[in-house]
Design an enzyme around this catalytic site. Structure first.
Site, PDB file in Angstrom:
ATOM      1  N   CYS A 111       0.865  -1.183   0.000  1.00  0.00           N
ATOM      2  CA  CYS A 111       0.000   0.000   0.000  1.00  0.00           C
ATOM      3  C   CYS A 111       0.903   1.234   0.000  1.00  0.00           C
ATOM      4  CB  CYS A 111      -0.901  -0.046   1.230  1.00  0.00           C
ATOM      5  SG  CYS A 111      -2.031   1.338   1.327  1.00  0.00           S
ATOM      6  N   CYS A 118      -2.810  15.332   2.942  1.00  0.00           N
ATOM      7  CA  CYS A 118      -3.839  15.328   1.897  1.00  0.00           C
ATOM      8  C   CYS A 118      -4.534  16.676   1.934  1.00  0.00           C
ATOM      9  CB  CYS A 118      -4.841  14.200   2.165  1.00  0.00           C
ATOM     10  SG  CYS A 118      -6.005  13.917   0.813  1.00  0.00           S
TER      11      CYS A 118
HETATM   12 FE1  SF4 Z   1      -8.330   9.758   0.809  1.00  0.00          FE
HETATM   13 FE2  SF4 Z   1     -10.034  11.572   1.865  1.00  0.00          FE
HETATM   14 FE3  SF4 Z   1      -8.161  10.458   3.429  1.00  0.00          FE
HETATM   15 FE4  SF4 Z   1      -7.431  12.215   1.531  1.00  0.00          FE
HETATM   16  S1  SF4 Z   1      -8.706  12.661   3.332  1.00  0.00           S
HETATM   17  S2  SF4 Z   1      -6.453  10.245   1.995  1.00  0.00           S
HETATM   18  S3  SF4 Z   1      -8.946  11.744  -0.066  1.00  0.00           S
HETATM   19  S4  SF4 Z   1      -9.851   9.369   2.426  1.00  0.00           S
END
Ligand code: SF4
Ligand code: SAH
Length: 377
Positions: free
Chosen positions: A110, A117
């Site tokens: 992974c 993010c």
């Molecule tokens: Fe994926 Fe949303 Fe987590 Fe970003 S915030 S890693 S888009 S699940």
């Protein structure tokens, strides 16, 4: 690491090689890096010594620093890799998590696409962390190469004796999922480059069917992903109504369900042997009713699809609970009966915080340490 052969040849030509030799050297370098796992130019024995020295002066092939390696009771492994961006060596290094999940018949790595993010999915721990930066193609590939080192996956490598590696497989890593930290389609160019090298027969040589890219739903990049990269697609669906999905996966406000589902219908290369995986995190009392399951079936009608029901992995301060087991089974049964395979993903590596959406705490702790180091504390 992360350069296409053509780009490598251009750089070699710039450092003084003739065009033909540059192309030949680029092919050799690719072989050393991706097939043999060389981490040092000196190991490249079919390249003359003075040439190796020139290469070592201008280029790097080494791996990231391994900050930690943890092995879970269930054999899952998690690494924290530290990268320094060769283009901006003075920028603070970044720490990236990569997880290896061995199963009987496969071994899945992974891989992360970003540090942090930009998106803020309410159930995801990574979503509470701001984006530090995109990873380069080389850093994405180096997660795979470094994991292959540690798993004895290169010629002459030695398998670890602790933890599990699938039996009867010549490789420990048979599958790649872009399901680590970050939204891969917000780092499209680097992810594309890395995955094409991972799939190339002269590169890491993993079948495109065994590479899966997961997106929260960056609709404009879905079609190009199929056409240009050609890997399997997973969609983080998690809700079947716009009002709820806006809350759980806020990117839905930009590209609502109707647009997302339309993009799935026309994903290049889909057929019954090649389905889209819809990921659905099971949140108690939020998205787990029979009505939700029926709506899910309606939404997927006509798409070659399978579902992956993910038990919610709680993290400190998370606002949700995981659905009860019999609720997950009830939900799965409705979707299964409609003809969609809906396996429930077994949480792996919970004891080392390696499970989905748990990737953060460690990174934050280290970032603080890093900050202190930088401040001279
Ligand atoms: Fe994926 Fe949303 Fe987590 Fe970003 S915030 S890693 S888009 S699940
Ligand atoms: N950003 C991409 C890639 C991450 S993949 C994406 O969102 O698709 C990781 C998967 O784990 C996604 O489906 C994500 O929604 C899910 N996930 C995130 N946090 C989780 C949690 N706490 N429990 C279970 N699954 C989670």
């Amino acid at each position: 690491v992360g350069l296409e052969p053509g780009e490598m040849a251009v750089l070699l030509a710039e450092s003084g090689l003739g065009e033909k030799e540059a192309r030949m050297r680029a092919r050799q370098l690719w072989n050393w890096i991706y097939v043999n796992g060389a981490t040092d130019f000196q190991a490249m024995t079919n390249i003359a010594k003075p040439m190796r020295e020139t290469l070592a002066e201008g280029f790097v092939v080494q791996r990231p620093e391994i900050v930690t390696e943890q092995v879970s009771a269930d054999g899952t492994r998690k690494w924290l890799f530290r990268f320094t961006d060769p283009a901006t060596p003075n920028a603070p290094p970044v720490d990236v998590e990569t997880v290896y999940i061995p199963e009987e018949d496969r071994g899945t790595l992974c891989v992360s696409s970003q540090v942090g993010c930009t998106l803020t999915c309410s159930f995801c721990h990574t979503g509470t962390q701001r984006l530090v930066r995109n990873l380069t193609a080389g850093e994405i590939l180096n997660q795979i190469l470094a994991a292959r080192d540690r798993l004895g996956d290169f010629p002459g490598g030695v398998r670890p004796t602790d933890g599990l590696v699938p039996e009867g497989e010549s490789r420990a890593i048979t599958n790649i999922v872009m399901m680590g930290m970050g939204e891969p389609l917000y780092n499209y160019d680097n992810v594309k480059k890395a995955l094409l090298i991972a799939a190339s027969g002269d590169g890491i040589s993993l079948s495109k069917r065994r590479i899966t890219l997961s997106t929260s739903g960056v609709v404009p990049y879905i079609e190009p992903t199929g056409r240009e990269i050609g890997v399997s697609l997973a969609i983080s669906l998690h809700a079947v109504r716009d009002d709820l999905r806006n809350e759980l996966v806020p990117i839905n406000k930009k590209w609502p369900l109707a647009e997302l589902i339309a993009a799935c219908h026309s994903y290049p290369g889909l057929n019954n042997a090649r389905r889209i995986t819809f990921e659905y995190v099971m949140l108690k009392g939020i998205n787990d009713s029979d009505a939700d399951a029926r709506e899910l079936v309606r939404l997927l009608a006509g798409i070659p699809a399978k579902n992956n029901l993910i038990p919610f992995n709680p993290w400190p301060g998370s606002p949700y609970e995981c659905s009860d087991w019999d609720r997950i089974e009830g939900f799965a049964e409705i979707v299964n009966r409609a003809g969609y395979a809906s396996p429930v993903r077994t949480p792996r590596g919970r004891d080392i915080s390696a499970a989905c959406g748990q990737r953060k705490a460690e990174t934050e702790r280290l970032t603080r340490k890093q900050r202190e180091a930088l401040e001279g504390a």
